[in-house]
Design an enzyme around this catalytic site. Structure first.
Site, PDB file in Angstrom:
ATOM      1  N   THR A 190      41.060  38.858  40.553  1.00  0.00           N
ATOM      2  CA  THR A 190      39.827  39.582  40.865  1.00  0.00           C
ATOM      3  C   THR A 190      39.895  40.327  42.197  1.00  0.00           C
ATOM      4  O   THR A 190      39.144  41.274  42.424  1.00  0.00           O
ATOM      5  CB  THR A 190      38.618  38.625  40.911  1.00  0.00           C
ATOM      6  OG1 THR A 190      38.854  37.622  41.916  1.00  0.00           O
ATOM      7  CG2 THR A 190      38.366  37.974  39.572  1.00  0.00           C
ATOM      8  N   ASP A 191      40.784  39.882  43.106  1.00  0.00           N
ATOM      9  CA  ASP A 191      40.743  40.416  44.471  1.00  0.00           C
ATOM     10  C   ASP A 191      40.991  41.920  44.553  1.00  0.00           C
ATOM     11  O   ASP A 191      40.335  42.622  45.335  1.00  0.00           O
ATOM     12  CB  ASP A 191      41.746  39.672  45.364  1.00  0.00           C
ATOM     13  CG  ASP A 191      41.296  38.244  45.657  1.00  0.00           C
ATOM     14  OD1 ASP A 191      40.130  37.916  45.388  1.00  0.00           O
ATOM     15  OD2 ASP A 191      42.115  37.460  46.169  1.00  0.00           O
TER      16      ASP A 191
ATOM     17  N   THR B  58      43.554  34.423  39.097  1.00  0.00           N
ATOM     18  CA  THR B  58      42.882  33.143  38.870  1.00  0.00           C
ATOM     19  C   THR B  58      42.737  32.840  37.391  1.00  0.00           C
ATOM     20  O   THR B  58      42.729  31.673  36.986  1.00  0.00           O
ATOM     21  CB  THR B  58      41.503  33.167  39.572  1.00  0.00           C
ATOM     22  OG1 THR B  58      41.729  33.230  40.969  1.00  0.00           O
ATOM     23  CG2 THR B  58      40.682  31.940  39.256  1.00  0.00           C
TER      24      THR B  58
END
Ligand code: ASP
Length: 341
Positions: free
Chosen positions: A105-106, A25
């Site tokens: 971030t996942d 992101t």
């Protein structure tokens, strides 16, 4: 892999920091500045990310590489190998003083933990990310990037293992987890807290990492990965998933158990059968914080189970893969790895 340098100006004694971009992101773009949920991750190139933050050139000499451009939900084991090998190669030269990795971030906590166990250098390695795409109002990526480079350029970060700089906090790769789908303070270290903070160019550590990491581990990054999968226990869980994984030939299974890593009786029997067929079984907890006690919620000694200590299921899987790849067999040797790291 493309390489570039963000600034060609002579910069004297500024630390030389490699920024390795992988997507996420932080490199995401949406059609509208108010859109923070529907966007495409990993589409903004590393040069554009760096150009958005001119202040970086006063903190470090930046060497930039685009290692990947993915949504980190799609992180692959082969890319982990490429990334870890690249970090090790860069840090082994006298030309680079530290590495920053921009990431989605996942799966950031999994990549950070993998590197914490396989980077062979005391030089700083700092991961960062963003919860809002680069195109959004109040995007958090640029400041997170400045702070990550600031930490990587700091002598205080030497020997601390792999770090995550996010929302002004510095976390250890071992402890940090993503705890929110959208909050900009999504990254926390449950139970133990952050290692320190970074703000306005100042880096402060308030505690250090006790468990061995980086050059002090027995793990090296390899090209092949043992197949380790994760199953969860819950009300009404059956043995179906475990039996299917054993039939598929997995080398290890991590259980995201309830509470203290407890497992529904039906699933537990399937896991005991799996151990008798040579599959390594690790009990972790789906709770989100706390450690799992040996023989506290299952007869680990009798079944040959291993407990994950305080690693969540996803980090337990990373350690189990590395321990199996390093030749670890049997619950005693594997438990030593989980109790050590
Ligand atoms: N799906 C994105 C990723 O992990 C989420 C993010 O980066 O915040 O790449």
């Amino acid at each position: 892999m493309n390489t570039s340098t963000s600034s060609s100006a002579p910069q004297g004694a500024l630390p030389r920091i490699a920024v390795l971009a992988t997507g996420g992101t932080i490199a995401g773009s949406a059609a509208d500045v108010t859109n923070t949920a529907g966007y495409q991750a990993g589409v903004v190139g590393v040069d554009q990310l760096l150009a958005a933050v001119p202040a970086l050139s006063t903190i470090a000499q930046i060497h930039a590489e685009q290692v990947a451009s993915i949504d980190s939900k799609d992180m692959a084991l082969a890319l982990w190998t490429t990334l870890a090998q690249r970090v090790n190669a860069l840090l082994s030269t006298d030309d680079i003083d530290g590495v920053v990795i921009t990431h989605g971030t996942d799966t950031l906590e999994e990549t950070a933990w993998l590197l914490h166990l396989t980077v062979k250098s005391a030089k700083p390695v700092v991961l960062t990310a963003a919860m809002r795409p680069a195109s959004a109002l109040s995007a958090d990526g640029p400041l997170n990037l400045v702070n990550a480079v600031t930490v990587a350029a700091s002598p205080a970060a030497h020997g601390q293992g792999v770090l995550v700089a996010f929302n002004n906090r510095i976390h250890s790769a071992r402890d940090v987890v993503k705890t929110s789908t959208f909050a900009v303070d999504a990254f926390q270290s449950p139970e133990v807290g952050a290692l320190g903070w970074v703000q306005d160019g100042r880096v402060e550590f308030q505690r250090s990492v006790v468990r061995p990491h980086t050059a002090a581990t027995e793990f090296v990054i390899g090209a092949t990965w043992p197949d380790v999968e994760i199953v969860a226990s819950y009300a009404g869980a059956s043995r179906v998933a475990v039996d299917a994984l054993v039939a598929a030939g997995v080398r290890g299974i991590v259980v995201a158990g309830t509470g203290n890593g407890s497992i529904h009786a039906s699933m537990q029997q399937a896991l005991a059968d799996a151990v008798s067929q040579g599959v390594a079984v690790v009990r972790s907890s789906r709770v989100g914080s706390g450690h799992v006690m040996r023989n506290g919620a299952a007869p680990d000694d009798a079944f040959g189970f291993v407990t994950a200590n305080s690693l969540n299921p996803y980090k337990a899987r990373v350690l189990l893969m590395l321990a199996l790849a390093a030749g670890g067999t049997g619950s005693v040797a594997l438990q030593r790895a989980f109790d050590t790291y």
